[in-house]
Design an enzyme around this catalytic site. Structure first.
Site: not given
Ligand code: GAR
Length: 216
Positions: A15, A17, A93, A96, A110, A112, A139, A148, A176-177
């Site tokens: 979590g 993000n 993860m 859907l 989303n 990614h 992205s 994705d 960056a995310e």
């Molecule tokens: C993040 O890096 C996100 O981009 C990725 O899972 C991680 C979750 O981290 N998502 C994917 O790969 C979706 N295809 P977080 O729980 O710390 O946000």
């Protein structure tokens, strides 16, 4: 602030993000608010982050449902009772169902960890290194049925450095995310993102389009 966009965040784990979105939405002038955090895993660390911020949480475990369709139906019900207008997937993860994706079409985004359409799926950092990429990144996109994929709202690029391993590269992309996701959600909540065909038009200056310069 009245009229903030009501967001539901779907998580499965850490979590971080979600935390970036929570932090952004703490500012009352931010145009979106998180009204529900929903996890398919009861032990997701993100649930604690949400509770700590006073945000409603729900756990809907896929293990309690006979099939994907009924699991997704229960999620829609929880999201709609909370008044959710837009879903943010943040490390959710589970695949859907077509019904769920269609129901939330252009109302679900989303994040990614790659510069899509390169590297959909898992282990993106390992694969970026194997491919010898010089640029990697993340992205934010509207969700379509294929994993994705979907109209891109924003992307952020980071350099791949000579001594990187998957862990150091993942950390750089994650930083960056955490900038990109709140920036994209803001654009959307301000009504500045239009889906035209299967591409997004984003109104605003190039810097508002959430491009992160790898040399900056
Ligand atoms: C993040 O890096 C996100 O981009 C990725 O899972 C991680 C979750 O981290 N998502 C994917 O790969 C979706 N295809 P977080 O729980 O710390 O946000």
């Amino acid at each position: 602030m009245a009229g903030r966009l009501k967001v539901g965040v779907l998580i499965s784990g850490r979590g971080s993000n979600l935390q970036a979105l929570i932090d952004a939405a703490k500012d009352p002038s931010y145009p979106a608010e998180i009204v529900l955090v929903l996890s398919n895993k009861p032990d997701a660390k993100g649930l604690e982050r949400a509770a700590g911020a006073g945000i409603a949480t729900a756990v809907i475990s896929h293990k309690d449902f006979a099939d994907r369709k009924s699991f997704d139906g229960a999620m829609t019900e929880a999201l709609e009772s909370a008044g959710v207008e837009l879903i943010c997937l943040a490390g959710f993860m589970r695949l859907l169902s077509a019904e769920f994706v269609e129901h939330w079409r252009d109302r679900m985004i989303n994040i990614h960890p790659s510069l899509l359409p390169l590297l959909p799926g898992l282990d993106t950092h390992e694969r970026a290194l194997e491919m010898g990429l010089r640029l990697h990144g993340c992205s934010v996109h509207f969700v379509r049925q294929e994993m994705d994929s979907g109209p891109l709202i924003g992307q952020a690029a980071v350099p791949v450095l000579p001594d990187d391993d998957a862990e150091s590269l993942a950390a750089r992309v994650l930083e960056a995310e955490h900038r990109l996701y709140p920036a994209c959600l803001k654009l959307l909540a301000e009504g500045r993102v239009k889906v035209e065909g299967e591409r997004c038009r984003v109104e605003g200056t190039p810097s508002a389009q959430a491009l992160v310069n790898p040399l900056a």
